[in-house]
Motif scaffolding. Structure first.
Motif, short mmCIF file in Angstrom:
data_model
loop_
_atom_site.label_atom_id
_atom_site.label_comp_id
_atom_site.label_asym_id
_atom_site.label_seq_id
_atom_site.Cartn_x
_atom_site.Cartn_y
_atom_site.Cartn_z
N CYS A 1 1.03 -0.90 -0.12
CA CYS A 1 0.09 -0.02 0.22
C CYS A 1 1.28 1.27 -0.37
CB CYS A 1 -0.89 0.20 0.92
SG CYS A 1 -2.83 -0.98 1.07
N LEU A 2 2.15 1.34 0.41
CA LEU A 2 2.89 2.60 1.07
C LEU A 2 3.85 2.89 -0.20
CD1 LEU A 2 3.49 2.15 4.58
CD2 LEU A 2 1.96 3.06 3.83
N PHE A 3 3.81 1.64 -0.97
CA PHE A 3 5.24 1.49 -1.89
C PHE A 3 4.38 2.02 -3.09
CE2 PHE A 3 9.46 1.82 -2.37
CZ PHE A 3 9.67 1.87 -3.58
N PHE A 4 3.14 1.29 -3.06
CA PHE A 4 2.11 2.00 -4.50
C PHE A 4 1.69 3.33 -4.06
CE2 PHE A 4 -0.82 1.88 -7.62
CZ PHE A 4 -1.65 3.07 -7.51
N VAL A 5 1.34 4.11 -2.78
CA VAL A 5 1.06 5.25 -2.66
C VAL A 5 2.15 6.19 -2.96
CG1 VAL A 5 0.51 7.23 -0.62
CG2 VAL A 5 -0.64 5.49 -0.74
N ARG A 6 3.53 6.07 -2.71
CA ARG A 6 4.57 6.99 -2.22
C ARG A 6 4.85 6.76 -4.74
NH1 ARG A 6 8.44 9.70 -0.02
NH2 ARG A 6 10.63 9.52 -0.30
N THR A 7 4.96 5.71 -5.00
CA THR A 7 5.46 5.69 -6.71
C THR A 7 4.35 5.48 -7.19
OG1 THR A 7 5.50 3.08 -6.63
CG2 THR A 7 7.45 3.91 -5.86
N LYS A 8 3.64 5.26 -7.41
CA LYS A 8 2.28 4.95 -7.98
C LYS A 8 2.47 4.49 -9.70
CE LYS A 8 0.65 9.71 -7.75
NZ LYS A 8 1.47 10.11 -6.90
N ASN A 9 3.69 3.41 -9.00
CA ASN A 9 4.01 2.16 -10.12
C ASN A 9 2.50 1.07 -9.98
OD1 ASN A 9 5.02 -0.34 -11.10
ND2 ASN A 9 7.01 0.74 -10.11
N LEU A 10 2.14 0.54 -11.20
CA LEU A 10 1.17 -0.34 -11.17
C LEU A 10 1.92 -1.80 -10.13
CD1 LEU A 10 -0.90 0.81 -14.60
CD2 LEU A 10 -1.86 1.00 -12.01
N LYS A 11 2.67 -1.90 -10.11
CA LYS A 11 3.35 -3.31 -10.56
C LYS A 11 3.22 -3.47 -8.53
CE LYS A 11 7.95 -5.16 -9.72
NZ LYS A 11 9.14 -5.07 -9.31
N TYR A 12 3.07 -3.03 -7.72
CA TYR A 12 2.56 -2.55 -6.42
C TYR A 12 1.16 -2.56 -6.00
CZ TYR A 12 7.80 -2.01 -6.51
OH TYR A 12 9.06 -2.22 -6.55
N LEU A 13 0.75 -1.83 -7.04
CA LEU A 13 -1.10 -2.84 -6.44
C LEU A 13 -2.05 -3.80 -7.25
CD1 LEU A 13 -3.69 -1.20 -5.68
CD2 LEU A 13 -3.53 0.74 -8.56
N ASN A 14 -0.92 -4.14 -8.35
CA ASN A 14 -1.01 -5.75 -8.18
C ASN A 14 -1.28 -6.55 -7.99
OD1 ASN A 14 -1.45 -6.92 -11.32
ND2 ASN A 14 0.23 -7.92 -11.18
#
Lengths: 233, 252
Positions: free
Chosen positions: A169-182
């Protein structure tokens, strides 16, 4: 339409997600309904219980990253407590890829670095390794052999999946990188597929709700955002 | 004219069928084909609908980039090989890394094999060091989009798809790039898995082989294929967002 990815225990029966079928807008609605249902079930569970140690740090992080505090604040719940102590004492620098890895300690150290918004490059390196392991095996193991390839020990510690979910969650919020949301979607599918009694007691109700609500908000933003806001950072 | 120094490892998948139909259409057939066969259930890359309608013309077929999109997914690989008298044999195993398969490939005269096996398979040692080079067309624009199902990610990020021809190396999607192309978002996004993705890869494969045929050399667009991001099998929620993009955002 039922959201099929949480209907059976995904710890017992992992899913590969390969070649999933297209089911139109109704599928996205079924996903939203399913997650909201899980949030309601969490709210209706035993009030309190579960550690709160990450609550204040998560709220602070989300506010710094410009996310709506409505995700986190719940007027029906007590104010967020600031829990002190050495919970964030674990340093990422003490981990090495040539050593065996205690997964819980690694995840705690990752979260500490993420909350401090430091060492993004090293956070990404370690999180990418954990993402790779989870994506290949659909499991998080208690420990990993040197090289972080082969898992050892139990892979049924629900706390580890919550820790990974929060980190993603935190890393997606920070980077907006879809890989982490996936990967977050898959980890949350697994958590949502578990019986209520298994997922409670690790994180506070507020924190569990935040993780699911943040995922829902991220998906909603994607659907209605303009082009180019979601490239890998 | 067959490319005598080029073989093809194929499986009965829509991708292999698309490749072969494109190679036939463009007269750049391989000199030999090794066919991986599966007799047990469905393998990744094989159509689940047994009576899928053949798409002979896509709405955007007039675009040059999709010129290899008009293929019949119901035409089996073996039928094409038989029709065009392409020398082939049935593999002793469906597993590309099976020692019997590795030995068979190593013993062949062709120096380069196009790889079009079952989805998800990864070529390992000793196959990668058996003396042959393996040409693979990755479904994504490298090095930016490495890994799996990357065209869905690039549709959300950039509104485009990609395909990149590489020689395989031990590190996934990191081999030197022979050719890479961007493609516009397709008209029928729900058909990406079994049609547009294959069409994009076939287009790049054909152009790579034509360039090789013209110069008799393998030329590289980008030798250093490091960096970028590695993605994993896309979650269906994100896949639906990629497919439904235009409807939800109203972008024309």
């Amino acid at each position: 339409m039922k959201y099929s990815y949480t209907q059976i225990n995904r710890l017992d029966e992992p899913i590969s997600y390969m070649y999933t079928t297209f089911n139109g807008k109704e599928f996205l609605e079924s996903y939203r309904i399913d997650r909201k249902c899980r949030i309601r079930r969490v709210e209706e569970a035993v009030k309190g219980g579960g550690e709160k140690v990450y609550e204040a740090a998560t709220l602070d992080f989300l506010q710094r990253e410009g996310w709506d505090s409505e995700l986190f604040c719940d007027p029906s719940m007590p104010a967020v407590e600031v829990v002190g102590g050495g919970v964030f004492a674990c340093e990422l620098s003490q981990f090495s890829i040539v050593d065996s890895i205690d997964t819980e300690k690694l995840l705690v150290a990752l979260l500490a670095a993420q909350f401090a918004c430091t060492h993004d490059v090293i956070v990404k390196e370690w999180l990418d390794r954990l993402v790779q392991r989870f994506e290949v095996t659909k499991k998080v193991y208690k420990s990993y052999q040197p090289g972080l390839r082969k898992g050892e020990g139990s892979n049924t510690s629900v706390r580890l999946y919550w820790l990974l979910s929060l980190s993603l969650c935190l890393f997606f919020v920070r980077t907006k990188n879809l890989k982490y949301l996936n990967t977050l979607l898959k980890v949350n599918d697994l958590l949502s597929s578990l019986p209520q009694e298994l997922i409670l007691g690790h994180f506070s109700v507020r924190l569990m709700k935040t993780i699911f609500k943040l995922e829902l908000a991220a998906v909603a933003r994607l659907q209605f955002a303009g082009r180019g806001q979601h490239a890998a950072q | 004219m067959p490319l005598n120094d080029v073989g093809l490892v194929a499986a009965n998948t829509t991708r292999s069928s698309a490749y072969l139909q494109a190679l036939v259409r463009n007269n750049v057939l391989p000199g030999y084909v090794l066919l991986l066969e599966n007799s047990e259930g469905q393998m990744p890359g094989q159509l689940t609908e047994t009576s899928a309608a053949a798409i002979t013309e896509l709405p955007d077929a007039s675009l040059d980039c999709w010129s290899d999109g008009a293929f019949d997914p119901n035409t089996s690989v073996q039928a094409i090989l038989d029709q065009y008298h392409v020398p082939y044999e049935i593999s002793p195993s469906k597993d590309i890394n099976d020692p019997a398969v590795v030995n068979l490939i190593a013993a062949r005269a062709e120096s380069v094999f196009i790889y079009s096996g079952f989805g998800g398979a990864i070529l390992r040692q000793p196959l990668l060091t058996c003396g042959k080079r393996f040409l693979h067309v990755h479904g994504g624009y490298l090095p930016d989009f490495k890994g799996s199902t990357t065209n869905y990610y690039s549709l959300i990020c950039n509104g485009s798809m990609g395909a990149s021809a590489i020689f395989l190396s031990a590190e996934i999607d990191c081999g030197p790039i022979l050719m890479r192309k961007n493609f516009p978002a397709p008209a029928l996004r729900s058909r990406i898995d079994h049609f547009y993705d294959s069409a994009a890869r076939a287009k790049v494969l054909v152009e790579t082989l034509k360039r090789y045929e013209a110069s008799n050399e393998w030329e590289f667009e980008l030798q250093n294929n490091e960096g970028g991001e590695t993605y994993y099998v896309i979650h269906p929620v994100l896949k639906h967002i990629a497919i439904l993009d235009k409807e939800l955002t109203g972008i024309k």
